[in-house]
Design a protein around this motif. Sequence first.
Motif, short mmCIF file in Angstrom:
data_model
loop_
_atom_site.label_atom_id
_atom_site.label_comp_id
_atom_site.label_asym_id
_atom_site.label_seq_id
_atom_site.Cartn_x
_atom_site.Cartn_y
_atom_site.Cartn_z
N ASP A 1 -0.80 -48.19 0.40
CA ASP A 1 -0.75 -46.92 -0.54
C ASP A 1 -0.06 -47.29 -1.92
N GLY A 2 -0.49 -48.30 -2.44
CA GLY A 2 -0.24 -48.72 -3.75
C GLY A 2 0.46 -50.10 -3.98
N THR A 3 0.06 -50.66 -5.04
CA THR A 3 1.01 -51.97 -5.45
C THR A 3 2.44 -51.55 -5.78
N PRO A 4 3.25 -52.50 -5.52
CA PRO A 4 4.62 -52.29 -5.98
C PRO A 4 4.96 -52.01 -7.48
N ALA A 5 3.95 -52.88 -8.33
CA ALA A 5 4.10 -52.55 -9.69
C ALA A 5 3.60 -51.12 -10.06
N LEU A 6 2.55 -50.58 -9.42
CA LEU A 6 1.88 -49.12 -9.76
C LEU A 6 2.94 -48.13 -9.14
N LYS A 7 3.51 -48.30 -8.07
CA LYS A 7 4.38 -47.39 -7.77
C LYS A 7 5.64 -47.31 -8.63
N LYS A 8 5.93 -48.48 -8.84
CA LYS A 8 7.14 -48.61 -9.98
C LYS A 8 7.04 -47.78 -11.03
N ALA A 9 5.68 -47.91 -11.68
CA ALA A 9 5.22 -47.10 -13.01
C ALA A 9 5.12 -45.73 -12.60
N VAL A 10 4.87 -45.12 -11.36
CA VAL A 10 4.92 -43.88 -10.97
C VAL A 10 6.16 -43.43 -11.01
N VAL A 11 7.04 -44.13 -10.37
CA VAL A 11 8.67 -43.88 -10.34
C VAL A 11 9.18 -43.57 -11.70
N GLU A 12 8.64 -44.43 -12.69
CA GLU A 12 9.32 -44.33 -14.08
C GLU A 12 8.62 -43.18 -14.80
N LYS A 13 7.30 -42.93 -14.53
CA LYS A 13 6.70 -41.68 -15.11
C LYS A 13 7.15 -40.41 -14.73
N PHE A 14 7.56 -40.23 -13.37
CA PHE A 14 8.13 -39.21 -12.99
C PHE A 14 9.65 -39.05 -13.55
N ARG A 15 10.33 -39.82 -13.84
CA ARG A 15 11.62 -39.97 -14.49
C ARG A 15 11.39 -39.57 -15.87
N ARG A 16 10.72 -40.29 -16.54
CA ARG A 16 10.65 -40.31 -18.00
C ARG A 16 10.03 -38.94 -18.46
N GLU A 17 8.96 -38.55 -17.88
CA GLU A 17 8.16 -37.23 -18.24
C GLU A 17 8.68 -35.98 -17.42
N ASN A 18 9.26 -36.04 -16.14
CA ASN A 18 9.48 -34.78 -15.57
C ASN A 18 10.99 -34.85 -15.32
N GLY A 19 11.65 -35.71 -15.56
CA GLY A 19 12.97 -35.63 -15.00
C GLY A 19 13.29 -35.67 -13.57
N VAL A 20 12.19 -36.23 -12.77
CA VAL A 20 12.38 -36.04 -11.28
C VAL A 20 12.94 -37.61 -11.05
N ASP A 21 13.65 -37.80 -10.02
CA ASP A 21 14.13 -39.19 -9.61
C ASP A 21 13.31 -39.38 -8.20
N TYR A 22 12.36 -40.64 -7.97
CA TYR A 22 11.88 -40.77 -6.83
C TYR A 22 12.15 -42.26 -6.60
#
Length: 410
Positions: free
Chosen positions: A78-99
């Motif tokens: 369900d996703g490469t580690p690199a893409l999942k890390k980018a999604v995590v960073e996206k949520f943190r950077r743009e939405n202020g949510v930590d996953y």
Amino acid sequence: MTVNPKIEEAGFRPASRIGAVGVSKILQIGAKAAAMKREGLPIIILGAGEPDFDTPDNVKDAAKAAIDAGDTKYTALDGTPALKKAVVEKFRRENGVDYEIDEVTVATGAKQILFNAFMASLDHGDQVIIPTPYWTSYSDIVEICGGVSVLVSCDAEAGFRLQAEQLEQAITPKTRWVLLNSPSNPSGAAYALQDYRPLLDVLLRHPHVWLMVDDMYEHIVYDDFKFVTPVALEPALKQRTLTINGVSKAYAMTGWRIGYAGGPKALIKAMAVIQSQATSCPSSISQAAALEALNGPQELLKERRESFQKRRDFVVSRLNEIDGLSCRTPKGAFYTFASCAGVLGKKTPKGNTINTDADFTDYLLQEAHVAVVPGSAFGLSPFFRISYATSEAELMEALDRISRACAELR
């Protein structure tokens, strides 16, 4: 070889789970309009739910590089580690949510995210509250997965947004989810902080109800509207919220088919089980492209948003000049959802009466050669949706035709 006549006579028997589910009305209208266009008619199609922009060059280059590097094998489920890390960073950077990484999933489009989540969580008869107007795939997926869609009508006076009182009344012991989409397809309505807060307070009082939010149009908002996602407002709901997004709309990557979501580990793990028996991993090349979309330059988003806003302003202005039509100014996405109540009961030049929004949109297709989608397809009448994700020249011509067609009604 002799064919058993009973088998031949019986034919195909579809599963009961899809008995009430058909091909999307949007796709049906698009296919009909495309067929008319192939016949040589000057059809303008304003039904497509995708940007007319091309995928950014840096994203295409990343996909080509992945191909050249041989990144063409299966990836993690369900996703490469690199893409999942980018999604995590996206949520943190743009939405202020930590996953965490294991709280993120990537699938073949946001539609598969929805399907995985409902298939993994719904038992027969479980209810999902869906405000209307709504993207019709929501209810169809719920029904296929054995759930029951509880449609709650949200009228224009409320800005097409669900109200706290409506949510409270719709919740029952069988309610499993409430699904919110902001900005919305088809209405362009969006929930600001003050709109979400009363709804979240209701959910806090009902701990058995989970929240699913579709943030796909997050980057396509206008004027001074400030996008916010519910988990950022109410962290107490994080452990029963699935936040869905993707690269399709913001980065003009509809055909790449990449959606992603953040949610509780147990839910994400259950969704992976469903995906493992459906598509397995998303395309390795599409994941490489999505990685660059999320991590690469973001300036293009602002430029394209400004272009969409210019088109929105033009379409809303022209619609409100047409006798019998009225249109609220949407806060986001790239659709208008205009009322055609003022033309109901009128007759076409051929003597046919416009009784419904479907009659009106069919009239526009047949006589004005403009394809739009009736509000009934989205659960709320009498309205019609225009997608303004097309050229300004086509929009000008389409609105001229709609204006002339309405003027001919008596």
